[in-house]
Design an enzyme around this catalytic site. Structure first.
Site, PDB file in Angstrom:
ATOM      1  N   ARG A  71       0.817  -1.245   0.084  1.00 60.57           N
ATOM      2  CA  ARG A  71       0.018   0.279   0.085  1.00 60.57           C
ATOM      3  C   ARG A  71       0.731   1.326   0.059  1.00 60.57           C
ATOM      4  O   ARG A  71       1.995   1.150   0.694  1.00 60.57           O
ATOM      5  CB  ARG A  71      -0.849  -0.010   1.151  1.00 60.57           C
ATOM      6  CG  ARG A  71      -1.810   1.213   1.213  1.00 60.57           C
ATOM      7  CD  ARG A  71      -2.694   1.026   2.465  1.00 60.57           C
ATOM      8  NE  ARG A  71      -3.514  -0.013   2.836  1.00 60.57           N
ATOM      9  CZ  ARG A  71      -3.843  -0.671   3.949  1.00 60.57           C
ATOM     10  NH1 ARG A  71      -3.488  -0.108   4.987  1.00 60.57           N
ATOM     11  NH2 ARG A  71      -4.553  -1.699   3.807  1.00 60.57           N
ATOM     12  N   ARG A 140      -1.798   6.573   9.414  1.00 63.45           N
ATOM     13  CA  ARG A 140      -1.885   6.220   8.250  1.00 63.45           C
ATOM     14  C   ARG A 140      -1.856   7.257   7.113  1.00 63.45           C
ATOM     15  O   ARG A 140      -1.778   8.387   7.641  1.00 63.45           O
ATOM     16  CB  ARG A 140      -2.858   5.315   8.011  1.00 63.45           C
ATOM     17  CG  ARG A 140      -3.120   3.959   9.336  1.00 63.45           C
ATOM     18  CD  ARG A 140      -2.220   2.949   8.757  1.00 63.45           C
ATOM     19  NE  ARG A 140      -2.317   1.555   9.594  1.00 63.45           N
ATOM     20  CZ  ARG A 140      -3.267   0.814   9.551  1.00 63.45           C
ATOM     21  NH1 ARG A 140      -4.026   0.700   8.394  1.00 63.45           N
ATOM     22  NH2 ARG A 140      -3.149  -0.039  10.225  1.00 63.45           N
ATOM     23  N   LYS A 204      -3.815   1.751  15.190  1.00 59.77           N
ATOM     24  CA  LYS A 204      -3.718   2.720  13.761  1.00 59.77           C
ATOM     25  C   LYS A 204      -4.613   3.892  14.016  1.00 59.77           C
ATOM     26  O   LYS A 204      -5.229   4.005  15.180  1.00 59.77           O
ATOM     27  CB  LYS A 204      -4.381   1.838  12.773  1.00 59.77           C
ATOM     28  CG  LYS A 204      -5.914   1.741  12.809  1.00 59.77           C
ATOM     29  CD  LYS A 204      -6.466   0.724  11.637  1.00 59.77           C
ATOM     30  CE  LYS A 204      -7.896   0.174  11.842  1.00 59.77           C
ATOM     31  NZ  LYS A 204      -8.171  -0.564  10.659  1.00 59.77           N
ATOM     32  N   LYS A 206      -5.882   7.743  12.058  1.00 62.59           N
ATOM     33  CA  LYS A 206      -6.352   7.856  10.868  1.00 62.59           C
ATOM     34  C   LYS A 206      -6.806   9.394  10.800  1.00 62.59           C
ATOM     35  O   LYS A 206      -7.398   9.906  11.892  1.00 62.59           O
ATOM     36  CB  LYS A 206      -7.555   7.121  10.174  1.00 62.59           C
ATOM     37  CG  LYS A 206      -7.259   5.718  10.012  1.00 62.59           C
ATOM     38  CD  LYS A 206      -8.463   4.749   9.400  1.00 62.59           C
ATOM     39  CE  LYS A 206      -7.972   3.438   9.195  1.00 62.59           C
ATOM     40  NZ  LYS A 206      -9.193   2.640   8.769  1.00 62.59           N
ATOM     41  N   CYS A 435     -14.986  -3.126   0.127  1.00 68.33           N
ATOM     42  CA  CYS A 435     -13.621  -3.427   0.714  1.00 68.33           C
ATOM     43  C   CYS A 435     -13.180  -4.553  -0.375  1.00 68.33           C
ATOM     44  O   CYS A 435     -14.038  -5.283  -0.832  1.00 68.33           O
ATOM     45  CB  CYS A 435     -13.751  -3.647   2.190  1.00 68.33           C
ATOM     46  SG  CYS A 435     -14.534  -5.257   2.465  1.00 68.33           S
ATOM     47  N   CYS A 441      -8.252 -10.869   1.903  1.00 72.03           N
ATOM     48  CA  CYS A 441      -8.155 -10.523   3.174  1.00 72.03           C
ATOM     49  C   CYS A 441      -8.429 -11.512   4.341  1.00 72.03           C
ATOM     50  O   CYS A 441      -9.347 -12.263   4.333  1.00 72.03           O
ATOM     51  CB  CYS A 441      -9.178  -9.474   3.357  1.00 72.03           C
ATOM     52  SG  CYS A 441      -9.291  -8.629   4.913  1.00 72.03           S
ATOM     53  N   CYS A 480     -16.587  -7.846   6.673  1.00 65.95           N
ATOM     54  CA  CYS A 480     -16.191  -7.982   8.147  1.00 65.95           C
ATOM     55  C   CYS A 480     -16.534  -6.744   8.728  1.00 65.95           C
ATOM     56  O   CYS A 480     -16.878  -5.676   8.115  1.00 65.95           O
ATOM     57  CB  CYS A 480     -14.879  -8.584   8.228  1.00 65.95           C
ATOM     58  SG  CYS A 480     -13.621  -7.154   8.549  1.00 65.95           S
ATOM     59  N   CYS A 484     -13.400  -1.172   6.513  1.00 65.04           N
ATOM     60  CA  CYS A 484     -12.598  -0.358   5.760  1.00 65.04           C
ATOM     61  C   CYS A 484     -13.308   0.140   4.941  1.00 65.04           C
ATOM     62  O   CYS A 484     -12.989   1.421   4.071  1.00 65.04           O
ATOM     63  CB  CYS A 484     -11.774  -1.481   4.932  1.00 65.04           C
ATOM     64  SG  CYS A 484     -10.564  -2.260   6.175  1.00 65.04           S
TER      65      CYS A 484
END
Length: 576
Positions: A71, A140, A204, A206, A435, A441, A480, A484
């Site tokens: 990524r 991120r 994480k 954001k 996603c 994934c 899930c 995302c």
């Protein structure tokens, strides 16, 4: 997998080095050592395997078909035509399934094998793009409004966001040593991490910058949001929001999606200081024992919003000013051509937004989108007109800054290569997100990207039958509950529970200011469509003028929304 906790792995990683060099050099397996699978995330990559053939390989006594997702870190998703061509070449040479635009305005390459991982990283860096901190427990890729309206303001906001992205990069040189062959300097003190500390963040983090009246970044889904306040074409500063996040765990009420709270206003020169204050407060007070409770939203709720705001102000050494009024009209993209504000004064530059289904750019099944965008990039590069490609947080693509003399040529290429789907697609299909999910994934419980075209066709048929063909409904699919594709901000959303089964979520608004609500749990496609059909019928018959589907469901009491994210006094008439 590793028996060590993520916190242990980070602490003993020698600033994110671990044994990555040894893992990469091991010819026996296509995988990395267990702990290195955690550390490589900070370098911008995830180890994955093809779940479609996992059982087949297990029965054949073969290890899983390991590969890597890589990524990019591209703040605001802006690249030049020359960079686009280099990324295209990387996708063709090293990856599978072409290029993919993420909901954070990055590129993802899928299917890179371990023996080609270093060459892929070096090729990305040769394009003057890196992957450092694109994943992992750090800040991120910074998301930025991608819909150019007032071009100078947009440029100012993007520059601010890019500067903040650089400011929050980890100081470790591990990335440069491992992938770019930089020599390690023993005893250097340059790797001290004044922002992240020895163990980096608990989870994480954001950040998103929005420019009203469009909320294409879904700013309230970010840990930290900056909402541009513009007056008479001048950027005055930003309202600050904290505590947004989409992730949850099925069946665990201690985890939940949350929209950010607006806590005040800062001038442009205060952005870095306030961001560092928020990040370090989360570093020091975030939950390092239970990872599923380690995001900033839980820290804010556990400590209290007023307490957290006070702690941020203490660390920043200044008080936030009162938030300024603002308003959003929607959180989607504006498709087709849009002229630059004041284009009569800048030579007539314009921006073309193209619909990219699930962000996937490839040549397959009769589509030649990868080839078409390659030709467009060549035209723009040869013209040397300063045009850009801008990835949107809704997985679409803006060809920005196109001079009037090239517009006809770009239109011809768009039509030739079938990139004009935004012209014929219904609003439902233009706005849908998904996603990656299966087959790569590791967290996916159900299909998303691969299921999106089929599912939207069936939902569209219901809309057509109820006289709602052009209803601008926002639909989002997630394999899930981790969120995302920001499913909890969809007027309609499916959140995967098991193969072929989803939670049906309803009732978000089209401005990104209200979460949706669980309507039916763990149901299959037939039940989902059966639930939606009568709701569409009522919506078609009973909706008010310009009333969105989510707003209708809330007004009629069909769903009861969670608490609003924005105090009403901050909303302008457009957002009320």
């Amino acid at each position: 997998m590793s028996s060590h906790s993520v916190e242990d792995i980070k602490q003993h990683s020698a600033r994110l080095r671990g044994t990555l060099l040894e893992s990469l050099a091991n010819p026996i397996t296509g995988a990395l050592n267990d702990d290195d699978q955690t550390l490589i995330k900070y370098h911008g990559s995830y180890q994955q395997d093809d779940r479609d053939i996992r059982e087949e390989r297990r029965l054949a006594k073969l290890e899983p078909a390991h590969s890597f997702m890589v990524r990019t870190r591209t703040p605001g998703g802006v690249v030049t035509p020359a960079q686009w061509l280099k990324l295209d070449a990387i996708a063709v040479t090293f990856a599978e399934r072409g290029l993919r635009i993420t909901t954070r305005q990055a590129f993802q390459f899928h299917g890179v094998i371990k023996t080609e991982l270093k060459a892929t990283m070096q090729a990305i860096n040769a394009a003057l793009i890196d992957t450092l901190a694109a994943c992992g427990d750090v800040n991120r890729n910074v998301a930025v409004a991608a819909n150019p309206l007032q071009s100078q303001v947009h440029a100012d906001v993007h520059a601010q966001a890019a500067a903040l992205s650089e400011h929050l990069l980890p100081n470790t040189r591990a990335y440069y040593e491992i992938w770019l062959d930089e020599e390690r300097v023993a005893g250097s003190g340059s790797e001290e991490e004044p922002v992240y500390g020895a163990n980096y963040l608990p989870r994480k983090f954001k950040i998103g910058f929005a420019v009203p009246p469009y909320n294409d970044v879904d700013v309230f889904a970010q840990d930290l949001g900056f909402i541009a306040i513009v007056e008479d074409g001048e950027l005055l500063g930003y309202n600050v929001s904290i505590g947004g996040g989409m992730g949850a765990t099925h069946g665990d009420p201690e985890t939940y999606p949350r929209l950010g709270d607006v806590i005040g206003f800062v001038a442009p020169g205060q952005v870095n200081d306030i961001a560092v204050a928020v990040v370090t407060a989360q570093r020091d007070f975030g939950n390092r024992v239970l990872r599923k409770r380690a995001r900033l939203k839980y820290t804010v709720d556990d400590r209290g919003l007023d307490w957290f705001k006070g702690e941020v102000e203490r660390r920043a050494s200044f008080a936030l000013s009162p938030a300024r009024p603002f308003g959003f009209v929607h959180n989607g993209d504006r498709f087709g051509w849009v002229d630059t504000h004041g284009s009569a004064n800048d030579g007539g530059h314009a921006h073309l937004t193209l619909r990219i289904v699930a962000g996937r750019i490839w040549d397959r099944d009769g589509a030649t989108h990868l080839s078409g965008l390659r030709e467009i990039a060549r035209v723009l590069e040869e013209a040397d007109a300063g045009a850009q490609f801008r990835l949107t947080p809704n997985q679409n693509l803006v060809i920005a800054g196109v001079p009037a003399r090239l517009r006809e040529r770009i239109d011809a290429l768009v039509a030739q290569y079938g990139l004009d789907t935004h012209v014929t697609a219904t609003p439902l299909k233009r706005n849908a997100l998904a996603c990656v999910a299966l087959p790569t994934c590791g967290l996916a419980m159900a299909e998303a990207e691969r299921y999106l075209p089929e599912f939207t066709d069936k939902v569209q048929a219901l809309l057509d039958a109820n006289g709602l063909r052009d209803a601008p409904i926002h639909l989002r699919l997630s394999g899930c509950p981790n969120g995302c594709s920001r499913p909890y901000l969809g007027e309609i959303a499916l959140v995967g529970k098991a193969p072929g089964r989803y939670n049906l979520m309803l009732g978000a608004d089209h401005r990104g200011q209200r979460l949706n609500t669980l309507y039916r749990e763990n149901i299959a496609e037939a039940q989902i469509l059966e639930a939606l059909d009568p709701l569409f019928g009522r919506y078609g018959a009973e909706r008010e003028v310009d009333e969105g589907f989510g707003d209708f469901l809330v007004r009629t009491g069909t769903v009861v929304p969670p608490r609003p994210a924005i105090p009403l006094q901050l909303q302008t008439e457009n957002a009320a």
